[in-house]
Scaffold this active site. Structure first.
Site, PDB file in Angstrom:
ATOM      1  CB  CYS A  48      -0.990  -0.054   1.164  1.00  0.00           C
ATOM      2  SG  CYS A  48      -2.436   0.976   0.837  1.00  0.00           S
ATOM      3  CG  HIS A  63      -3.581  -3.604   3.190  1.00  0.00           C
ATOM      4  ND1 HIS A  63      -2.553  -3.186   3.990  1.00  0.00           N
ATOM      5  CD2 HIS A  63      -4.166  -2.484   2.729  1.00  0.00           C
ATOM      6  CE1 HIS A  63      -2.530  -1.866   4.029  1.00  0.00           C
ATOM      7  NE2 HIS A  63      -3.499  -1.410   3.268  1.00  0.00           N
ATOM      8  CD  GLU A 111      -1.353  -6.389   5.206  1.00  0.00           C
ATOM      9  OE1 GLU A 111      -1.117  -6.647   4.017  1.00  0.00           O
ATOM     10  OE2 GLU A 111      -1.443  -5.214   5.641  1.00  0.00           O
TER      11      GLU A 111
HETATM   12  N1  GLN Z   1      -1.806   6.797   2.921  1.00  0.00           N
HETATM   13  C1  GLN Z   1      -1.965   6.042   1.739  1.00  0.00           C
HETATM   14  C2  GLN Z   1      -3.333   6.255   1.102  1.00  0.00           C
HETATM   15  O1  GLN Z   1      -4.251   6.678   1.752  1.00  0.00           O
HETATM   16  C3  GLN Z   1      -1.723   4.561   1.958  1.00  0.00           C
HETATM   17  C4  GLN Z   1      -2.685   3.917   2.887  1.00  0.00           C
HETATM   18  C5  GLN Z   1      -2.196   2.583   3.403  1.00  0.00           C
HETATM   19  O2  GLN Z   1      -1.020   2.280   3.342  1.00  0.00           O
HETATM   20  N2  GLN Z   1      -3.092   1.761   3.935  1.00  0.00           N
HETATM   21  O3  GLN Z   1      -3.493   5.980  -0.062  1.00  0.00           O
END
Ligand code: GLN
Length: 538
Positions: free
Chosen positions: A380, A513, A515
């Site tokens: 992410c 994600h 995970e």
């Molecule tokens: N801050 C970033 C976004 O909002 C990544 C978010 C995250 O890593 N869950 O896109």
């Protein structure tokens, strides 16, 4: 009709209610029953989405896009059942629904009160969309005695009267401390906690006693006598060496058997504990290990990256390896120190994150991984950082950044206003921070010749998302010409979902994600492959 099992906690928090509920779910499920797990949280936030990990640990995301308590992660990992939006509720959500109804005049002029309106709303939540489940396990967050949890305890008391005691069971988890000075095991905190619960009209049927060492028969008898519970229902749970031992240990203590006895059910079969025995053995006895650096803002907080830590361990199980997690606080990672701090690592992981703090350290670490051919996994925010690093240092766009970090930058990563799901356009930006991200399961297609496709063994995947910003697709060509491939993309070709560097042994970053979907009995292929690459890099 489903049977409802309510799990409360007493004396102190963090006794492992979530793990106990999850283990019980596995045991019942493995005996052939259909189980559902739910969490009722007494705090006032609508959901944990806007809470800092320092406050409440990781925010767990479900397939259907709910931002939930991390205990739902335990539930999924142990039971294998994907949790839903409707499996977690908070006081904030209950009140917000009630106040909306009140404004619409749905209470027909009545005074809106905790009893019956709040308690009714909680009871409705408990039985919402339960169909053919044999057991519904409901964990009540917090500790008995908290002001906040009172309406929840009152609601489950009423619920038990509504459905009858043959359809409801109360389990209370408490601490039975060992006092070193007097070399004694103390039952008084448990007695007090149960007294408190009984004052609220709830008589626990089973007490799970968390302790450091075995509870002698005399003390068990005392708990049984003073807490009004049969001695067979005083279950001890001694600290386990790894959480994967928990289902084995609870079965040994006959927790599942006692639950079935309570409901007068003759079990169809014994639970299968073999997979847990196997992974416990691997986790405890594998001799080899790999060093994985995880660089983030909350690394020193145990629960902040719970699912990630777990997924890495699952990758270790698959490769018969122990994982040495080297937690590096990105705030304090000076660019000049990156080489020294990462010298002994076999793999580097940059997890999800928000905000500017610590980003330069992350970017420097990614640069180091890219140039020194160290296996790298970005998740992410980790993918967004990897793309920015490449833009700055390879594409030579010096002002490349994300609009989350700087408003004056060249926005390689920026806010998107919409994306599509099931053919419908979703709107992203709004003044509210809560619940406005791209959340939950979204499909992605993977490039035919990519490493990530080889890892997933599929062209089409579905993974969970939780982010507001996106890598700008308009730069795709520039990146691909220089060797960073956009190997995963949304079905409408608008949103980059995964990147990789061709001339690197293992450099993959993903916008989602993975995970959240990894399970000890079914390790996620990305983590298994990342750990295998780290092993090769020893
Ligand atoms: N801050 C970033 C976004 O909002 C990544 C978010 C995250 O890593 N869950 O896109």
């Amino acid at each position: 009709m489903a049977r409802y099992i309510f799990v409360t906690g007493g004396v102190v928090s963090s006794l492992g209610k979530g793990l106990s509920s999850a283990s019980l779910a596995y045991l019942l499920q493995s005996r052939g029953y259909k189980v559902r797990l739910r969490k009722l949280d007494p705090y006032l936030n609508i959901d944990p989405g806007t809470m800092s990990p320092f406050q409440h640990g990781e925010v767990f995301v479900t397939d259907d896009g709910a931002e939930t308590d991390l205990d739902l992660g335990h539930y999924e990992r142990f039971s294998g059942i994907s949790a839903k939006q409707s499996d977690n509720v908070t006081t904030g959500k209950i009140y917000s629904d009630i106040l909306k109804k009140e404004r619409r005049g749905l209470y027909l002029g009545k005074t809106v009160q905790v009893i019956p309106h709040v308690t009714n709303e909680i009871k409705d939540f408990i039985k919402k969309d339960i169909k053919d489940e044999d057991f519904v396990i409901c964990e009540i967050g917090g500790t008995v005695g908290d002001i906040e949890s009172l309406p929840f305890l009152e609601a489950i008391r009423q619920f038990s009267i509504d459905v009858g005691s043959n359809k409801s069971l109360f389990i209370h988890l408490t601490l039975v401390p060992y006092m070193k000075a007097s070399d004694e095991i103390k039952t008084k905190p448990t007695q007090h906690s149960v007294k408190e619960l009984r004052a609220l009209g709830i008589q626990p049927n089973i007490i799970i006693c968390r302790c450091e060492r075995p509870i002698p028969f005399g003390q068990r008898k005392k708990i049984s006598l003073f807490c009004n519970v049969s001695i067979d229902n005083v279950i001890e749970t001694i600290d386990v060496k790894t959480i994967y031992e928990a289902p084995i240990s609870f079965h040994k203590e006959k927790l599942d058997q006692q639950v079935l006895n309570y409901f007068k059910i003759k079990s169809k079969r014994q639970p299968n504990l073999l997979p847990w025995k196997k992974i416990t053995k691997t986790v405890l006895s594998s001799k080899n290990s790999v060093n994985i650096a995880i660089i983030g803002k909350y690394v020193n907080l145990k629960d902040a990256y719970k699912s990630l830590d777990e997924a890495l361990t699952h990758g270790g199980i698959k490769n018969n390896l122990k994982i040495n997690l080297i937690r590096i606080e990105s705030d304090y990672l000076k660019v000049s120190e990156v080489k020294k701090k990462l010298a002994a690592v076999n793999g580097i992981l940059i997890p999800g994150g928000f905000g500017k703090r610590g980003t330069e350290g992350k970017i420097a670490a990614i640069s180091y991984a890219r140039k020194n051919k160290i296996p790298f996994l970005g998740i992410c925010f980790g993918m967004q950082m990897a793309v920015i690093e490449f833009a700055r240092n390879v594409l030579k766009i010096k002002k490349a950044s994300s609009t989350e970090i700087s408003k004056q930058c060249i926005p390689i990563v920026g806010l998107i206003d919409e994306w599509s799901k099931n053919g419908k356009v979703q709107k992203g930006t709004s003044k509210n921070l809560g619940g406005t991200m791209r959340l939950g399961l979204y499909p992605a297609k993977l490039k035919e010749s990519s490493l990530i496709k080889k890892i997933y063994k599929s062209r089409n995947i579905n993974e969970r998302h939780r982010h507001r910003y996106e890598v700008n697709i308009n730069y795709q060509k520039n990146f691909e010409e220089k060797g960073m491939s956009f190997s995963g993309i949304s079905p409408d070709n608008k949103l980059p979902e995964a990147i990789e560097i061709k001339k690197h042994p293992w450099f993959i970053a993903v916008q989602f994600h993975p995970e959240f979907k990894s399970r000890p009995l079914l390790p996620h292929p990305l983590f298994s492959s990342f750990i295998a690459a780290a092993k090769k890099n020893k």
